[in-house]
Design a protein around this motif. Structure first.
Motif, mmCIF file in Angstrom:
data_model
loop_
_atom_site.group_PDB
_atom_site.id
_atom_site.type_symbol
_atom_site.label_atom_id
_atom_site.label_comp_id
_atom_site.label_asym_id
_atom_site.label_seq_id
_atom_site.Cartn_x
_atom_site.Cartn_y
_atom_site.Cartn_z
ATOM 1 N N LEU A 20 0.819 -1.205 0.000
ATOM 2 C CA LEU A 20 0.000 0.000 0.000
ATOM 3 C C LEU A 20 0.857 1.261 0.000
ATOM 4 N N ALA A 21 2.084 1.181 0.523
ATOM 5 C CA ALA A 21 2.987 2.330 0.429
ATOM 6 C C ALA A 21 3.320 2.627 -1.033
ATOM 7 N N ILE A 22 3.518 1.570 -1.823
ATOM 8 C CA ILE A 22 3.765 1.747 -3.253
ATOM 9 C C ILE A 22 2.528 2.313 -3.929
ATOM 10 N N VAL A 23 1.344 1.826 -3.551
ATOM 11 C CA VAL A 23 0.099 2.355 -4.110
ATOM 12 C C VAL A 23 -0.023 3.850 -3.812
ATOM 13 N N LYS A 24 0.285 4.244 -2.597
ATOM 14 C CA LYS A 24 0.205 5.657 -2.227
ATOM 15 C C LYS A 24 1.188 6.503 -3.039
ATOM 16 N N THR A 25 2.404 6.001 -3.202
ATOM 17 C CA THR A 25 3.408 6.751 -3.952
ATOM 18 C C THR A 25 3.009 6.889 -5.416
ATOM 19 N N ILE A 26 2.527 5.818 -6.029
ATOM 20 C CA ILE A 26 2.104 5.878 -7.431
ATOM 21 C C ILE A 26 0.914 6.820 -7.585
ATOM 22 N N THR A 27 -0.008 6.774 -6.638
ATOM 23 C CA THR A 27 -1.172 7.667 -6.703
ATOM 24 C C THR A 27 -0.743 9.120 -6.651
ATOM 25 N N HIS A 28 0.143 9.463 -5.723
ATOM 26 C CA HIS A 28 0.607 10.838 -5.615
ATOM 27 C C HIS A 28 1.424 11.245 -6.834
ATOM 28 N N ALA A 29 2.167 10.307 -7.415
ATOM 29 C CA ALA A 29 2.933 10.625 -8.619
ATOM 30 C C ALA A 29 2.030 10.970 -9.789
ATOM 31 N N HIS A 30 0.778 10.508 -9.744
ATOM 32 C CA HIS A 30 -0.204 10.818 -10.790
ATOM 33 C C HIS A 30 -1.178 11.904 -10.342
ATOM 34 N N ASP A 31 -0.812 12.654 -9.293
ATOM 35 C CA ASP A 31 -1.647 13.757 -8.786
ATOM 36 C C ASP A 31 -3.035 13.276 -8.381
ATOM 37 N N GLY A 32 -3.101 12.084 -7.816
ATOM 38 C CA GLY A 32 -4.385 11.524 -7.396
ATOM 39 C C GLY A 32 -4.518 11.482 -5.886
ATOM 40 N N THR A 33 -5.624 10.935 -5.445
ATOM 41 C CA THR A 33 -5.888 10.792 -4.010
ATOM 42 C C THR A 33 -6.207 9.333 -3.705
ATOM 43 N N LEU A 34 -5.765 8.888 -2.536
ATOM 44 C CA LEU A 34 -5.977 7.516 -2.082
ATOM 45 C C LEU A 34 -6.803 7.561 -0.806
ATOM 46 N N THR A 35 -7.882 6.791 -0.780
ATOM 47 C CA THR A 35 -8.789 6.773 0.370
ATOM 48 C C THR A 35 -8.985 5.332 0.830
ATOM 49 N N LEU A 36 -8.743 5.082 2.106
ATOM 50 C CA LEU A 36 -8.947 3.769 2.714
ATOM 51 C C LEU A 36 -10.083 3.882 3.719
ATOM 52 N N THR A 37 -11.066 2.999 3.588
ATOM 53 C CA THR A 37 -12.235 3.035 4.459
ATOM 54 C C THR A 37 -12.535 1.623 4.946
ATOM 55 N N PRO A 38 -12.631 1.404 6.257
ATOM 56 C CA PRO A 38 -13.011 0.072 6.751
ATOM 57 C C PRO A 38 -14.487 -0.192 6.479
ATOM 58 N N ARG A 39 -14.795 -1.400 6.049
ATOM 59 C CA ARG A 39 -16.190 -1.777 5.803
ATOM 60 C C ARG A 39 -16.848 -2.136 7.130
ATOM 61 N N PRO A 40 -18.109 -1.753 7.316
ATOM 62 C CA PRO A 40 -18.784 -2.068 8.579
ATOM 63 C C PRO A 40 -18.839 -3.559 8.884
ATOM 64 N N SER A 41 -18.966 -4.389 7.838
ATOM 65 C CA SER A 41 -19.052 -5.831 8.036
ATOM 66 C C SER A 41 -17.696 -6.513 8.060
ATOM 67 N N GLY A 42 -16.621 -5.736 7.934
ATOM 68 C CA GLY A 42 -15.281 -6.308 7.928
ATOM 69 C C GLY A 42 -14.632 -6.170 6.572
ATOM 70 N N GLY A 43 -13.338 -6.044 6.566
ATOM 71 C CA GLY A 43 -12.635 -5.853 5.306
ATOM 72 C C GLY A 43 -12.336 -4.382 5.061
ATOM 73 N N LEU A 44 -12.000 -4.079 3.812
ATOM 74 C CA LEU A 44 -11.497 -2.751 3.492
ATOM 75 C C LEU A 44 -11.994 -2.326 2.116
ATOM 76 N N ARG A 45 -12.227 -1.026 1.973
ATOM 77 C CA ARG A 45 -12.537 -0.435 0.679
ATOM 78 C C ARG A 45 -11.473 0.612 0.382
#
Length: 370
Positions: free
Chosen positions: A325-350
């Motif tokens: 996910l650190a690589i995902v964050k770096t690639i996202t910022h390199a493309h002037d984008g935003t990364l959002t992590l949200t826990p799902r109420p039933s478990g898991g991640l979005r």
């Protein structure tokens, strides 16, 4: 820091300028009135009413004229104060824009405020110097990580070859120690490659090209489908044409990391992963959602940091290098984008990656799957 809304500095300066002008006008008119009284041009009669002396009829219109003058000064003060405040604060607006750009991760931007030296120019020059030092420091760290990772590749590759030869020797009995050394060596190789990718992505040294996030998502899911089947995880992909601009190789690595992360950090069986793409006004989005154990919000906020996995999400068979996910964050910022992590109420991640849409294909479309 959260602050309550208030008046802008420009409006405060405008009101201050207009108020000062009104005060100066009122003092001037008062001085004129005092002068008229002292010269005997105005006096009161028996009823206490102000009257002009004979021969000074022009002062009859003094009060209406004074009211008109004050109204003019008010309008002139507000309009002139607004324009002057805007001109005075224009350098500050450029400094604020540069600060926000730097806060988003771009350190190459400079203010370069023109004009002669003053307080604003001194602040802008100091900020530019600070950005230059930060950019040089970050570049030095990235070069060090890249050089160190590159130097580690050769001895790790040699060690892997020796361990492969030892494991394949038919005259040697199976040795658990050799198998463990082979696993440790493989993980060290994965970590080295991840560090190299992280440093390359952070330098933004790629040639932008038109890419379609929906095709990127399909390629990533097709590549990782066997892994999902081995883990008993269902993998679904859907989405619209999502045109963006960037590096297709890096964006593919981003999608691969997200899907791989969603597969290996899932339920032991009957888990699910959903990969969707969509278009929003001015942006395109890639969303990867997976089932799993509940994740605390304070843990989610640390998952994009290097080597931070979160104890709730570590699987003994696929702990990983802690850089996905650190690589995902770096690639996202390199493309002037935003990364959002949200826990799902039933478990898991979005996880949602939002990137600027390609200028030739901007528009609205279907939002990603909730």
């Amino acid at each position: 820091m959260h602050r309550a809304s208030g008046l802008s500095v420009r409006l405060k300066l405008t009101l201050s300028y207009a108020g000062f002008l009104m005060l100066a006008g009122a003092l001037l008119l008062a001085a004129i009135g005092v002068f008229l009284l002292r010269e005997g041009w105005l006096r009161t009669n028996e009823e206490g009413v102000w009257r002009a002396t004979p021969g000074t009829a022009f002062v009859y219109g003094f009060a209406p004229v004074a009211a008109v003058v004050m109204a003019f000064l008010l309008v002139f003060g507000l309009m002139g104060g607004w324009v002057l405040a805007g001109r005075m604060l224009a350098p500050l607006n450029r400094i604020t824009h540069a600060t926000r750009t730097a806060a988003s991760g771009s350190l190459s931007h400079r203010i370069r405020l023109p004009g002669r030296q003053d307080e604003f120019r001194e602040l802008a020059d100091a900020f530019d110097a600070m950005l230059a030092r930060l950019e040089a420091h970050v570049a030095e760290q990235q070069r060090f990580a890249a050089n160190a990772s590159h130097e580690l590749r050769t001895p790790l590759a040699v060690t892997k070859s020796l361990l492969d030869v030892a494991r394949a020797d038919p005259g040697r009995a199976s040795d658990p120690l050799i198998d463990r050394l082979h696993a440790v060596n493989a993980r060290a190789i994965d970590l080295t490659e991840a560090l190299l990718l992280l440093s390359r992505a952070g330098r933004q040294s790629f040639t932008p090209e038109d890419v379609d996030l929906s095709l990127i998502a399909e390629e990533a899911t097709e590549t990782l489908l066997p892994l999902a089947e081995r883990h008993g995880v269902s993998l679904e992909t859907e989405g619209d044409f999502a045109p963006a601009t960037g590096s297709s190789a890096l964006l593919l690595q981003l999608a691969m990391n997200l899907v791989h992360n969603a597969i290996v950090h899932n339920l032991p069986d009957r888990g699910g992963v959903w990969v969707t793409t969509g278009v929003r006004p001015g942006t395109v989005v890639l969303t990867v959602e997976n089932t799993g154990e509940p994740i605390a919000p304070d843990v989610v906020s640390t998952l994009t940091e290097p080597f931070q996995r979160g104890t709730e999400r570590v699987r003994t068979d696929h702990a990983g290098a802690g850089l996905g996910l650190a690589i995902v964050k770096t690639i996202t910022h390199a493309h002037d984008g935003t990364l959002t992590l949200t826990p799902r109420p039933s478990g898991g991640l979005r996880i949602t990656v939002e990137l600027p849409a390609a200028s030739a294909h901007r528009g609205s479309g279907t939002p990603p799957r909730p």
